[in-house]
Design an enzyme around this catalytic site. Structure first.
Site, PDB file in Angstrom:
ATOM      1  CE1 TYR A   1      -4.252  -1.226  -0.254  1.00 32.54           C
ATOM      2  CE2 TYR A   1      -3.595  -2.715   1.511  1.00 32.54           C
ATOM      3  CZ  TYR A   1      -4.484  -2.339   0.508  1.00 32.54           C
ATOM      4  OH  TYR A   1      -5.611  -3.086   0.276  1.00 32.54           O
TER       5      TYR A   1
ATOM      6  CD  GLU B   1       0.529 -31.873  10.322  1.00 29.57           C
ATOM      7  OE1 GLU B   1      -0.091 -31.673   9.255  1.00 29.57           O
ATOM      8  OE2 GLU B   1       0.897 -33.010  10.674  1.00 29.57           O
TER       9      GLU B   1
ATOM     10  CG  ASP C   1      -1.998 -35.228  10.411  1.00 29.37           C
ATOM     11  OD1 ASP C   1      -2.369 -35.375  11.587  1.00 29.37           O
ATOM     12  OD2 ASP C   1      -2.534 -34.415   9.623  1.00 29.37           O
TER      13      ASP C   1
END
Length: 313
Positions: A56, A142, A194
């Site tokens: 910006y 995780e 996982d």
């Protein structure tokens, strides 16, 4: 490229040029010099800002934020510094809770008194000082949902530890913070991810780095993270029902086979064996599969059993 002696991904020795007098590179050259000018202003004032603020600052030049973001890594390479040294940071994402206290910009932060949600890892790692802890290890989680379960059960008091999550793929601040904690406290880091190829890929980013940030891998990587769980062998040991296991897609299997060729995997025979089991059985599982045995099974049985037995690889 991965350098085995360093145990991390590093930037290749290659140079590119952007000439102002060349029509094909003049725009990129202009963007680069403009961002360098903005960085100079920040450093002179000794303040930080976000990547969105940089966009910006000159939206007429940057047609999209991706254009200003892209040159930040280039500038860090040109100057020969870390990206965080440019005083431009990404939004914070990671969270920490547990047996550690430190000062952030002079304010005392006690991570045992952060409720269940934990303390957001600040993007300004250089403003963290006076780190104190009696933790025996760092538990790298995780998923935020699992992190919240552990936090609510105050697992860090049952087994003195510091718990950190990057909520999936980790951001730069979380990777820097983990490295800072490990280097300062000199305690092991145990990973809870996982039991699928993407859990291992996330560990690899923490351990060996990423290609996009390879120039800063010396500061962003934490080598020798131990894989605590969930591992493919756990599924059989715990007699996880078939309906709780997930079939691997063709993409999962391809990713798994690709990981078997990665140096950070091949250097650890135990990791190779686990990943081969995953690929051969074509089964994967989330950490939340442990909920099959009860909502608090992970904190009351699974993790205590593994930690007491030293069951990590």
């Amino acid at each position: 490229m991965y350098v085995e002696a360093l145990d991390r991904i590093v930037l290749k020795d290659r140079v590119s040029q952007r000439a102002f007098a060349n029509a094909s590179t003049v725009r990129k050259a202009a963007i680069t010099t403009r961002v360098m000018q903005l960085v100079h202003q920040l450093l002179r004032k000794n303040i930080h800002t976000s990547k969105r603020d940089i966009f910006y600052a000159d939206p007429n030049l940057f047609s999209a934020q991706e254009e200003s973001d892209a040159v930040l890594n280039d500038i860090a390479c040109i100057v020969g510094c870390t990206r965080t040294s440019l005083a431009i940071v990404a939004s914070d994402k990671g969270v920490v809770i547990g047996r550690v206290s430190f000062r952030e910009a002079g304010d005392l932060i006690d991570c045992t008194k952060m409720g269940i949600g934990g303390k957001a890892i600040p993007p300004y790692i250089d403003q963290i000082t006076d780190i104190q802890s009696d933790a025996e290890f760092i538990l790298l989680v995780e998923k935020n949902a699992v992190f919240t379960r552990l936090s609510e059960d105050r697992f860090y008091n049952k087994f003195p530890c510091i718990m950190i999550t990057g909520k999936g793929q980790p951001d730069v601040a979380t990777r820097l913070f983990l490295r800072r904690m490990r280097d300062t406290l000199r305690i092991p880091v145990l990973g809870l991810v996982d039991a699928d190829p993407y859990g291992l890929k996330i560990l690899s980013v923490y351990m060996s780095g990423s290609k996009s940030m390879s120039y800063d891998s010396a500061n962003l990587t934490t080598p020798d993270i131990k894989w605590l769980g969930v591992r493919p062998s756990d599924l059989s040991k715990l007699n996880i029902p078939d309906q709780c296991r997930l079939p691997m897609s063709a993409s999962d299997i391809e990713t798994g086979k690709s990981l078997l060729k990665e140096d950070f995997i091949t250097k650890n025979p135990a990791w190779v064996a686990e990943l081969e089991t995953m690929v051969n059985t074509k089964e994967k599982a989330e950490i939340q599969v442990l909920t099959h045995f009860g909502f608090q099974f992970i904190t009351e049985v699974y993790l205590p059993t593994k930690l007491k037995a030293g069951d990590w690889i």
